[in-house]
Design a protein around this motif. Structure first.
Motif, PDB file in Angstrom:
ATOM      1  N   VAL A   1      42.967  49.714  42.255  1.00  0.00           N
ATOM      2  CA  VAL A   1      42.812  48.438  42.957  1.00  0.00           C
ATOM      3  C   VAL A   1      41.877  47.527  42.171  1.00  0.00           C
ATOM      4  CG1 VAL A   1      41.843  47.357  45.027  1.00  0.00           C
ATOM      5  CG2 VAL A   1      43.335  49.342  45.242  1.00  0.00           C
ATOM      6  N   GLY A   2      40.800  48.082  41.667  1.00  0.00           N
ATOM      7  CA  GLY A   2      39.850  47.291  40.888  1.00  0.00           C
ATOM      8  C   GLY A   2      40.455  46.740  39.616  1.00  0.00           C
ATOM      9  N   ALA A   3      41.259  47.559  38.948  1.00  0.00           N
ATOM     10  CA  ALA A   3      41.913  47.105  37.715  1.00  0.00           C
ATOM     11  C   ALA A   3      42.893  45.972  38.004  1.00  0.00           C
ATOM     12  CB  ALA A   3      42.629  48.272  37.048  1.00  0.00           C
ATOM     13  N   GLN A   4      43.594  46.065  39.126  1.00  0.00           N
ATOM     14  CA  GLN A   4      44.522  44.996  39.502  1.00  0.00           C
ATOM     15  C   GLN A   4      43.772  43.708  39.833  1.00  0.00           C
ATOM     16  OE1 GLN A   4      46.724  46.931  42.636  1.00  0.00           O
ATOM     17  NE2 GLN A   4      48.411  47.403  41.236  1.00  0.00           N
ATOM     18  N   LEU A   5      42.676  43.835  40.549  1.00  0.00           N
ATOM     19  CA  LEU A   5      41.868  42.659  40.858  1.00  0.00           C
ATOM     20  C   LEU A   5      41.376  41.998  39.569  1.00  0.00           C
ATOM     21  CD1 LEU A   5      40.418  40.744  42.783  1.00  0.00           C
ATOM     22  CD2 LEU A   5      38.531  42.373  42.828  1.00  0.00           C
ATOM     23  N   ALA A   6      40.879  42.795  38.643  1.00  0.00           N
ATOM     24  CA  ALA A   6      40.388  42.254  37.367  1.00  0.00           C
ATOM     25  C   ALA A   6      41.510  41.561  36.607  1.00  0.00           C
ATOM     26  CB  ALA A   6      39.786  43.376  36.526  1.00  0.00           C
ATOM     27  N   MET A   7      42.712  42.153  36.631  1.00  0.00           N
ATOM     28  CA  MET A   7      43.847  41.564  35.929  1.00  0.00           C
ATOM     29  C   MET A   7      44.198  40.199  36.520  1.00  0.00           C
ATOM     30  SD  MET A   7      47.709  43.043  35.502  1.00  0.00           S
ATOM     31  CE  MET A   7      48.016  42.852  37.254  1.00  0.00           C
ATOM     32  N   PHE A   8      44.264  40.111  37.850  1.00  0.00           N
ATOM     33  CA  PHE A   8      44.582  38.835  38.487  1.00  0.00           C
ATOM     34  C   PHE A   8      43.489  37.803  38.251  1.00  0.00           C
ATOM     35  CE2 PHE A   8      47.392  41.436  41.332  1.00  0.00           C
ATOM     36  CZ  PHE A   8      48.579  40.889  40.866  1.00  0.00           C
ATOM     37  N   ARG A   9      42.241  38.253  38.293  1.00  0.00           N
ATOM     38  CA  ARG A   9      41.122  37.338  38.056  1.00  0.00           C
ATOM     39  C   ARG A   9      41.190  36.772  36.640  1.00  0.00           C
ATOM     40  NH1 ARG A   9      36.938  38.066  35.279  1.00  0.00           N
ATOM     41  NH2 ARG A   9      36.959  40.339  35.317  1.00  0.00           N
ATOM     42  N   GLU A  10      41.439  37.651  35.672  1.00  0.00           N
ATOM     43  CA  GLU A  10      41.523  37.210  34.275  1.00  0.00           C
ATOM     44  C   GLU A  10      42.728  36.294  34.057  1.00  0.00           C
ATOM     45  OE1 GLU A  10      41.459  40.885  32.120  1.00  0.00           O
ATOM     46  OE2 GLU A  10      39.330  41.216  32.534  1.00  0.00           O
ATOM     47  N   PHE A  11      43.855  36.624  34.707  1.00  0.00           N
ATOM     48  CA  PHE A  11      45.047  35.780  34.619  1.00  0.00           C
ATOM     49  C   PHE A  11      44.748  34.371  35.120  1.00  0.00           C
ATOM     50  CE2 PHE A  11      48.872  34.046  36.653  1.00  0.00           C
ATOM     51  CZ  PHE A  11      49.721  33.996  35.555  1.00  0.00           C
ATOM     52  N   ALA A  12      43.930  34.293  36.154  1.00  0.00           N
ATOM     53  CA  ALA A  12      43.558  32.995  36.717  1.00  0.00           C
ATOM     54  C   ALA A  12      42.521  32.270  35.864  1.00  0.00           C
ATOM     55  CB  ALA A  12      43.015  33.174  38.130  1.00  0.00           C
TER      56      ALA A  12
END
Length: 77
Positions: free
Chosen positions: A17-28
């Motif tokens: 879950v944390g890795a997915q959050l980081a990925m979306f945050r970085e994408f944004a």
């Protein structure tokens, strides 16, 4: 000698879950600090969730899922 910390039962799920959050945050295109300001939490909370050290609480998940990523920005709907 310090006793070894026991790993949480759901540690791998928390890391995913944390890795997915980081990925979306970085994408944004957001830094942890910027996301923390937008969802009104401390920067350390974002870091801890992304690293799998802290579970993603339902109220915080609701704030994040109530947001959307458009044109490289994370905005409230």
């Amino acid at each position: 000698m310090h006793p070894r910390k026991r790993q949480r039962k759901n540690a791998s799920a928390m890391k995913l879950v944390g890795a997915q959050l980081a990925m979306f945050r970085e994408f944004a295109g957001l830094r942890q600090r910027e996301l923390a300001e937008r969802v009104c939490v401390h920067e350390e909370t974002i870091a801890s969730v992304e690293q799998g050290r802290r579970p993603l609480k339902p109220d915080l998940a609701k704030v994040w899922t109530g947001s959307s990523i458009r044109r490289g920005r994370w905005r409230r709907r």
